[in-house]
Design a protein around this motif. Sequence first.
Motif, PDB file in Angstrom:
ATOM      1  N   ARG A 681       0.862  -1.197   0.000  1.00 46.94           N
ATOM      2  CA  ARG A 681       0.000   0.000   0.000  1.00 46.94           C
ATOM      3  C   ARG A 681       0.888   1.233   0.000  1.00 46.94           C
ATOM      4  NH1 ARG A 681      -2.366   3.688   3.520  1.00 46.94           N
ATOM      5  NH2 ARG A 681      -1.250   2.800   5.304  1.00 46.94           N
ATOM      6  N   ILE A 682       0.625   2.148  -0.926  1.00 54.65           N
ATOM      7  CA  ILE A 682       1.336   3.441  -0.939  1.00 54.65           C
ATOM      8  C   ILE A 682       0.634   4.356   0.058  1.00 54.65           C
ATOM      9  CG2 ILE A 682       2.120   5.365  -2.341  1.00 54.65           C
ATOM     10  CD1 ILE A 682       1.895   3.560  -4.790  1.00 54.65           C
ATOM     11  N   LYS A 683       1.308   4.700   1.159  1.00 55.38           N
ATOM     12  CA  LYS A 683       0.666   5.414   2.267  1.00 55.38           C
ATOM     13  C   LYS A 683       0.145   6.784   1.847  1.00 55.38           C
ATOM     14  CE  LYS A 683       3.653   3.172   5.705  1.00 55.38           C
ATOM     15  NZ  LYS A 683       4.677   3.400   6.740  1.00 55.38           N
ATOM     16  N   VAL A 701       6.103   0.658  -8.181  1.00 54.36           N
ATOM     17  CA  VAL A 701       4.866  -0.025  -7.805  1.00 54.36           C
ATOM     18  C   VAL A 701       3.860   0.164  -8.928  1.00 54.36           C
ATOM     19  CG1 VAL A 701       3.030  -0.223  -6.094  1.00 54.36           C
ATOM     20  CG2 VAL A 701       5.344   0.407  -5.384  1.00 54.36           C
ATOM     21  N   ALA A 710       8.470   4.995  -5.216  1.00 53.84           N
ATOM     22  CA  ALA A 710       8.339   5.323  -3.799  1.00 53.84           C
ATOM     23  C   ALA A 710       9.533   4.788  -3.038  1.00 53.84           C
ATOM     24  CB  ALA A 710       7.049   4.726  -3.229  1.00 53.84           C
ATOM     25  N   GLU A 714       7.629   4.835   2.505  1.00 50.28           N
ATOM     26  CA  GLU A 714       6.325   5.246   1.982  1.00 50.28           C
ATOM     27  C   GLU A 714       5.424   4.049   1.680  1.00 50.28           C
ATOM     28  OE1 GLU A 714       7.625   9.353  -0.309  1.00 50.28           O
ATOM     29  OE2 GLU A 714       7.712   7.470  -1.399  1.00 50.28           O
ATOM     30  N   LEU A 715       5.926   2.825   1.900  1.00 53.89           N
ATOM     31  CA  LEU A 715       5.198   1.613   1.559  1.00 53.89           C
ATOM     32  C   LEU A 715       4.855   0.807   2.798  1.00 53.89           C
ATOM     33  CD1 LEU A 715       7.276   0.417  -1.533  1.00 53.89           C
ATOM     34  CD2 LEU A 715       5.212   1.824  -1.531  1.00 53.89           C
TER      35      LEU A 715
END
Length: 826
Positions: A681-683, A701, A710, A714-715
Amino acid sequence: MDERTFKTLELDALIALLAGHVQSPLGRKRALSLRPSSDLDHINLELDRTTECADYLTTGGAFGLSDISDPEHSIAELRVAGTSLDPHQILALQRLISVGIDLRSQFADAETRNRYPQLASLAGRMPDLRRQLSTLQGKILPNGEIDDNASPELRRIRREINDRRARIYRSLEAIMRDRAPSAIQEEIVTIRNGRFVIPVRTDSRTQVPGVMHGLSSSGQTTYIEPIATIDQNNDLVRLREQEEIEIAQILFSITETLRANLDAIRAIIEVVEEIDFIQAKARLSKEFRCARPQMVADNRLMLKDARHPLLEHTLKRSGVHVVPISMELDREHQTMVISGPNAGGKTVAVKTVGLIALMAQMGLHVPASEAALPVFDQVLADIGDQQSIAANLSTFTAHMRNISEMAHTVAPPALILIDEVGTGTDPDEGAALGVAIVDYFHRRKATVIATTHYNQLKMWASEAEGVLNASVEFDERTLRPTYRLITGVAGASSGIEIARRMDLPSEILDHAGQILDPAQRRAGDYLKRLKSAVEEQESLRLALEEERQATAEKYAHLDLEFAKREAERGREFESRLAAVIREFTAESSEMIAGLKDRVEVARLKKEAESRAARLRQSAGVRLRKHAASAPATGSPMTGSPMTSAAIGTTPEANGERAVSDLAASAFAEEITDIRERDRVRIKSLDQEGTVEAVSDDNYTVLVGSLRFRARRDELQLINRAAPPASGRAASLPKGVSVAVNVDRDFNPEINLIGTTVDEATDRVDKFLDEAYMAGVESVRIVHGHGKGTLRRAISDLLTGHPHVDRFEQAPSNQGGAGATVVELKK
């Protein structure tokens, strides 16, 4: 409500105190007409408005209601058709309208309306007269004179007046200078009877022919209007008359405009009057540190740290502080009998309760830290000396007349206040009457507060159901009252002690002690012992409370220290782990640097990263187990039966422990390795995708058809990719073992259209590695035509690549110049 009670409780003095905080005659008139209400909805509305306004003033708000005069006379004239207001009346109404417009705009924005809904609702009732005000402004100067530009005709007339005046001045100066200089008393032009004249010596007045307009006080000067300027003066008089007519027409026109908006002006007056009244209540609340009373539906009456506002106002000027009182009556206990010494504050306590009840029902905040009051339909009081020589009434007779009227009119909900009930007659009869009177109102379900010196009434209060005893405190050491009200115990009168403080001869005091009835003496001694027991109990309670607080603070401090030590151990563990990983990474890099084959370097690098990730993950598991094994209370004191909740652990200690737990969780997440094909998930975007490529700390991603770059922080890892089936492995140096994964469903074509040169070369390099590992003999790279930049970059990469045997442009049926076919080494 009873007007005599208002007088007894000095309500008019309180209202005068309130009126001192208004800013305009309108607010003053509203304040002076204030009376208590028995409508609960109206009371709560007024209290809400007072609360809102107090908050508005506290945040720096202001209303600007000064310089408003009473418009009553002007409004009365506007009701009469054909009349005109004078300039000052018009200016006053202009000021009023301007204030109304300002108040309306003050509460116009949404944020202010939401925060102050009651004030905004009032201001919203203000009519918008901005257009009418703009037509009035500027026509009348602040000093009441009509401006030249009030109308074109007035401007023309005044211009002619100035021109004619200048001509007359020039003519008269020429006469004084040229025709008869010897006859002139003084070369100055003056005005007599509204006409311009010159001063001529009386003995030479024949030298200047003209009209005489009077003599000076000495008779030596005659004021002459020369014949040459008579016509000019006549013209000037005519112009001034035209000016007055035009001014009258202007004033009438302005008055008619105001008359046409009379209803709107009256609405403004009502709103300004109400807002000024509300802000006066709010200022009174701030001055006396008041609180909003809670108006309750039952008969509960609770006052905490209540003060008499008039007494506080008087004592404040001399630097003396009022001693507050606290009391509580509920549905089961609606009657209180207050006893204690003279000058101990019994009467003040009764008056305080009565005046606070009236204040609450007038929408005023009350001088207390907390208050809960019912709404009384009646407040009836018999306080003070009611003796009247004119009415031939003694003190006792006057009291009985008042109580008789109260008994005949009482209708609950009612508040009955009686000071020194039954006093002024034979003590035995007075005591009997006192008990009977208080019992009568008690049985009528009224809220009753009475003061007394009679022991019989104190005993009745201690035995009767629903009745509380209370006393004003008396310090036996100093022989002085403390003015504190103590609930639950009756007080001794201490008359002999007070007489001793007043320096009464000891012979009289000793004799009084001998005469005193032994039963009375025993009763007084009992009350003193009871009071001492209550004071001792209160002292013990306060001591236990202090000890409990100290214990809670001690354990909270220990909790905090333990949490800090655990956090320090966690940081040390992380530091050591990081050092081990750095050492492992350095050794791996050194070993890999000695390898020549690029494929083997890539494989070993991945294996090293995988092992480092497993090491981090193992450390994270250990860290979580360590955090889970910590004591639940966070206290280092093993076996302590007191939990954090039991000993009053501070929020700071709990917060420190929570931070430590979150740190462990965050660290475990941070050290978890993310690899290609993992679901993440990319925050920052709150979107899920699949990791397509990994390069150092940069991750590509794939989210749908879009690609994002990223960093690791950030992941967030969601799911691990399933391990691919193993394929062939290249030979490795001795002592090194590597597990090789082969994708048997490998796609031998890659599409680079839409990517940058750097992205394309990275992807092609990885694509060739995967193709070689999958055993594919040839692949197709689609780069498109474009300007040829991407094709040239791919050609440069393929030239000399360790996996590439040869490459060429794709046949026309496979993309032509827009694609490249690559044959791999076997």
